[in-house]
Design a protein around this motif. Structure first.
Motif, PDB file in Angstrom:
ATOM      1  N   ASP A 237       9.681  -8.979 -12.516  1.00 40.22           N
ATOM      2  CA  ASP A 237       9.150 -10.525 -12.366  1.00 40.22           C
ATOM      3  C   ASP A 237       9.540 -10.935 -13.819  1.00 40.22           C
ATOM      4  O   ASP A 237       9.827 -12.110 -13.790  1.00 40.22           O
ATOM      5  CB  ASP A 237       7.169 -10.279 -12.410  1.00 40.22           C
ATOM      6  CG  ASP A 237       6.960  -9.771 -11.053  1.00 40.22           C
ATOM      7  OD1 ASP A 237       7.591 -10.112  -9.954  1.00 40.22           O
ATOM      8  OD2 ASP A 237       5.961  -9.320 -11.123  1.00 40.22           O
ATOM      9  N   ILE A 238       9.382 -10.173 -14.892  1.00 38.52           N
ATOM     10  CA  ILE A 238       9.697 -10.591 -16.242  1.00 38.52           C
ATOM     11  C   ILE A 238      11.273 -10.967 -16.116  1.00 38.52           C
ATOM     12  O   ILE A 238      11.600 -12.109 -16.605  1.00 38.52           O
ATOM     13  CB  ILE A 238       9.486  -9.287 -17.136  1.00 38.52           C
ATOM     14  CG1 ILE A 238       7.968  -9.084 -17.325  1.00 38.52           C
ATOM     15  CG2 ILE A 238      10.084  -9.776 -18.462  1.00 38.52           C
ATOM     16  CD1 ILE A 238       7.060 -10.032 -18.095  1.00 38.52           C
ATOM     17  N   GLU A 239      11.812 -10.011 -15.776  1.00 34.20           N
ATOM     18  CA  GLU A 239      13.389 -10.177 -15.669  1.00 34.20           C
ATOM     19  C   GLU A 239      13.967 -11.602 -14.731  1.00 34.20           C
ATOM     20  O   GLU A 239      14.559 -12.363 -14.956  1.00 34.20           O
ATOM     21  CB  GLU A 239      14.392  -9.122 -14.939  1.00 34.20           C
ATOM     22  CG  GLU A 239      14.092  -7.987 -15.862  1.00 34.20           C
ATOM     23  CD  GLU A 239      14.642  -6.526 -15.142  1.00 34.20           C
ATOM     24  OE1 GLU A 239      14.814  -6.629 -13.968  1.00 34.20           O
ATOM     25  OE2 GLU A 239      14.732  -5.655 -15.579  1.00 34.20           O
ATOM     26  N   ALA A 240      13.112 -11.795 -13.597  1.00 32.71           N
ATOM     27  CA  ALA A 240      13.454 -12.861 -12.797  1.00 32.71           C
ATOM     28  C   ALA A 240      13.059 -14.117 -13.396  1.00 32.71           C
ATOM     29  O   ALA A 240      13.796 -15.140 -13.348  1.00 32.71           O
ATOM     30  CB  ALA A 240      12.675 -12.781 -11.451  1.00 32.71           C
ATOM     31  N   ALA A 241      11.926 -14.189 -14.374  1.00 31.40           N
ATOM     32  CA  ALA A 241      11.471 -15.483 -14.967  1.00 31.40           C
ATOM     33  C   ALA A 241      12.583 -15.597 -15.948  1.00 31.40           C
ATOM     34  O   ALA A 241      12.688 -17.042 -15.954  1.00 31.40           O
ATOM     35  CB  ALA A 241      10.156 -15.022 -15.585  1.00 31.40           C
ATOM     36  N   ASP A 242      13.134 -14.832 -16.714  1.00 33.52           N
ATOM     37  CA  ASP A 242      13.931 -15.079 -17.711  1.00 33.52           C
ATOM     38  C   ASP A 242      15.204 -15.471 -17.000  1.00 33.52           C
ATOM     39  O   ASP A 242      15.951 -16.464 -17.489  1.00 33.52           O
ATOM     40  CB  ASP A 242      14.534 -13.784 -18.274  1.00 33.52           C
ATOM     41  CG  ASP A 242      15.575 -13.692 -19.266  1.00 33.52           C
ATOM     42  OD1 ASP A 242      15.386 -14.380 -20.317  1.00 33.52           O
ATOM     43  OD2 ASP A 242      16.764 -13.147 -19.132  1.00 33.52           O
ATOM     44  N   GLU A 243      15.773 -15.177 -15.875  1.00 33.04           N
ATOM     45  CA  GLU A 243      16.879 -15.635 -15.177  1.00 33.04           C
ATOM     46  C   GLU A 243      16.612 -17.121 -14.764  1.00 33.04           C
ATOM     47  O   GLU A 243      17.591 -17.974 -14.891  1.00 33.04           O
ATOM     48  CB  GLU A 243      17.421 -14.701 -14.013  1.00 33.04           C
ATOM     49  CG  GLU A 243      17.808 -13.455 -14.466  1.00 33.04           C
ATOM     50  CD  GLU A 243      18.151 -12.777 -13.219  1.00 33.04           C
ATOM     51  OE1 GLU A 243      18.076 -13.002 -12.048  1.00 33.04           O
ATOM     52  OE2 GLU A 243      18.513 -11.466 -13.418  1.00 33.04           O
ATOM     53  N   LEU A 244      15.403 -17.448 -14.246  1.00 31.18           N
ATOM     54  CA  LEU A 244      15.136 -18.693 -13.924  1.00 31.18           C
ATOM     55  C   LEU A 244      15.020 -19.831 -14.964  1.00 31.18           C
ATOM     56  O   LEU A 244      14.598 -20.966 -14.792  1.00 31.18           O
ATOM     57  CB  LEU A 244      14.064 -18.758 -12.893  1.00 31.18           C
ATOM     58  CG  LEU A 244      14.045 -18.134 -11.776  1.00 31.18           C
ATOM     59  CD1 LEU A 244      12.971 -17.536 -11.074  1.00 31.18           C
ATOM     60  CD2 LEU A 244      15.145 -18.922 -10.626  1.00 31.18           C
ATOM     61  N   GLY A 245      14.845 -19.205 -16.374  1.00 31.70           N
ATOM     62  CA  GLY A 245      14.624 -20.073 -17.497  1.00 31.70           C
ATOM     63  C   GLY A 245      13.159 -20.164 -17.741  1.00 31.70           C
ATOM     64  O   GLY A 245      12.780 -21.336 -18.558  1.00 31.70           O
TER      65      GLY A 245
END
Length: 441
Positions: A237-245
């Motif tokens: 979830d942390i990584e996905a949030a980062d990729e989405l800005g």
């Protein structure tokens, strides 16, 4: 110079000891700023003989906090014991009934009994002050209660728990799991041995309940707050949030709506460009949106002995100067009954992570359930898990694969209904993860 303001301090833990140190170290400055000396004349605590790093030789000792609260030798009862009931509640009531001003840092007490205690203070013509009960050293109570008296507040939100913010920050920066971060936070003293109150969101909820009462003039209703903690947040979830800005923060949010007040505590994806996203570690931050002033953001230490003692002293200084303000910024008898709003939609929608069995018809079924609940999908991302070194070249047909969905604006009830149906269809291997996205400027 005017007669000294006499303090009776109940509780000599980290905050109580820091308060005594502050009053002794800055005695001359306090007298000048307050127009009179501020002195601790009596104390009570569980252990009389513990070394607290302060000189108590000239201070009267009480074994019973209620006796201290009723003592004719104090003007202000400072409650730093903690706990929603028991000695804390009984002694605060006793002090108010005895005509003593009360200063407390006890958010649990106020979240449960705040409305009643505010009315009791008003009936006895004394003050009940609690700057230190929400966001530590940040002067958010005074800001809402006094500085924004000419504004109509529409929303209050923020990071109100340093333990959760510390854990989420480390998960993002170091790519380590929640359990590992929690253990480290406990080792460093940022989290309790039993971290439930912090990581499951209840600490944030208590603080939010107090801010809501001041911001919107309602009776406190902590039980009406939707509460969700951070245990379910994964590195994926942390990584996905980062990729989405985005960055993930545990937020407490209170909003005025046409149907009532909405209060919620939950992990939230916030844009990296927003001020709240840049608050890291154990720091707290609170944002207030109001009609005349616009948006204010205050940040600073949310806990710790010195920061909390500073907030306690700000309340004491007000009393020393004779500055008396209603507990919640208005007469207690005018607080409106709390009217709970229906959970509303969120600009930017929702992030959803599913562990989907890789088999025919699974994705079509998920899309169908979303459409049935009028949920439009902005994006769908499937990430195949890397096979183990000794695994076959292709994953097994039944192996669950992570799928991330981003929805357009929708409602809480629609998302939950869709996820319940998806779960019942049997196409996912574990409970869905849902994180709200807030488009904060």
């Amino acid at each position: 110079m005017n007669q000294a303001l006499r303090l009776g301090v109940a509780g000599l833990g980290t905050v109580g000891a820091s308060l005594l140190q502050l009053t002794q170290r800055h005695a001359d400055e306090l007298a000048l700023r307050c127009g009179r000396p501020v002195v601790v004349t009596a104390v009570t605590a569980r252990d009389r003989f513990r070394d607290r790093g302060v000189d108590l030789s000239a201070v009267a000792w009480y074994d019973d906090p209620i006796s201290l609260a009723q003592s004719p030798d104090i003007d202000v009862f400072v409650e730093l014991m903690g706990g929603a009931d028991g000695s804390a509640a009984d002694s605060v009531r006793a002090a108010l009934d005895a005509g003593k001003h009360v200063v407390t840092a006890n958010k649990a007490l106020l979240a449960k009994h705040g409305t009643e205690l505010a009315r009791r203070a008003e009936q006895n013509s004394v003050s009940l002050n609690f700057e230190a009960a929400a966001a530590g050293g940040i002067p958010i109570i005074k800001t809402l209660r006094e500085s924004l008296a000419g504004n109509r507040v529409g929303r209050v939100y923020g990071i109100l728990n340093g333990t959760c913010n510390y854990i989420l920050t480390r998960m993002e920066r170091e790519g380590i799991a929640f359990d590992v971060c929690l253990a480290e936070a406990q080792r460093l003293g940022y989290a309790e041995a039993d971290p439930t109150f912090d990581v499951d969101g209840f600490d944030t909820a208590h603080k939010l309940a107090l801010l809501t009462a001041i911001a919107f003039g309602t009776e406190i209703n902590a039980d009406a707050i939707y509460v969700e903690g951070i245990r379910s947040i994964s590195t994926a979830d942390i990584e996905a949030a980062d990729e989405l800005g985005y960055r993930i923060k545990l937020l407490g949010v209170a909003t005025r709506t046409e149907s009532g007040i909405e209060q919620r505590v939950h992990p939230t994806m916030v844009p990296k460009s927003s001020p709240i996203a840049r608050v890291d570690g154990v720091t707290n931050a609170v944002a207030v949106e109001a009609d005349f002033v616009g948006r204010l953001v205050l940040s600073g230490p949310g806990a710790g002995g010195d920061a909390t003692a500073s907030a306690v002293m700000s309340d004491i200084a007000d009393l020393a100067r004779g500055d008396v303000v209603g507990t919640f910024g208005r007469p207690a008898h005018t607080l409106k009954p709390y009217q709970q709003a229906v959970m509303r939609s969120h600009a930017g929608g929702y992030y959803i992570r599913l562990a989907v069995y890789d088999r025919p018809g699974a994705f079509a079924s998920i899309a169908k359930r979303m459409a049935e609940n009028n949920i439009s999908l902005e994006s769908i991302v499937q990430r195949r898990r890397a096979p183990k070194a000794d695994a076959p070249e292709h994953p097994q047909p039944q192996a669950p694969q992570p799928v991330m969905l981003i929805t357009y604006e929708t409602t809480e009830s629609q998302v939950k209904e869709a996820l319940d149906r998806i779960t019942a269809d049997g196409h996912i291997a574990e409970k869905p993860q849902m994180i709200r996205i807030e488009q904060l400027a």
